[in-house]
Write a protein that holds these residues in place. Structure first.
Motif: not given
Length: 140
Positions: A59-66, A69-71
């Motif tokens: 979840t933390r890794f997916l949060s980093a990717l997200t 991408f958003l920034l």
């Protein structure tokens, strides 16, 4: 109909609306700073029930990717408004609209498929904020 000046300014609002989610999810990568991301996910997965957590490393890794991408997407829209819009206003407007619509469709479908259909409501609100007056071509 909005003016080109309004569209150009609204692109900055769109960039901020997209990009602000980046740091929220970046901070979700670390347990000590994950509360804003957890609360955001809890809100978007309505009702707010505390069921969301950021304890799993995936979840933390997916949060980093997200977050990245958003920034990055927000920065791209900002740069389009600053460096490209005056040269190709209609093309920039259409490009940003297509990106927002693709995000809306895939994010909403994924939300429904994952059991978080309430997020479609929030996606709709964010989509309308991001599109604003850019739905139609600028006059003049």
């Amino acid at each position: 109909m909005a003016s080109k000046k309004t569209h150009k300014a609204w692109l900055k609002i769109t960039a901020i609306a997209i990009g602000l989610f980046g740091p929220v999810f970046f901070f979700g990568t670390m347990q000590a700073t994950s509360e804003a991301a957890r609360l955001t996910m809890d809100l978007l997965g309505w009702p707010i029930d505390g069921a969301q957590d950021f304890e799993a490393p995936t979840t933390r890794f997916l949060s980093a990717l997200t977050g990245g991408f958003l920034l990055g997407w927000g920065a791209t829209v900002w740069c389009l408004s600053t460096w490209v819009y005056d040269k190709a206003p209609e093309e920039v407007r259409k490009t940003v609209l297509v990106g927002i619509l693709f995000w809306f469709v895939l994010d909403s479908a994924g939300s429904v498929a994952s059991g978080n259909a309430a997020n479609v409501f929030f996606n709709t609100l964010i989509m309308f904020v991001a599109i604003g007056p850019m739905w139609t071509p600028a006059k003049g």
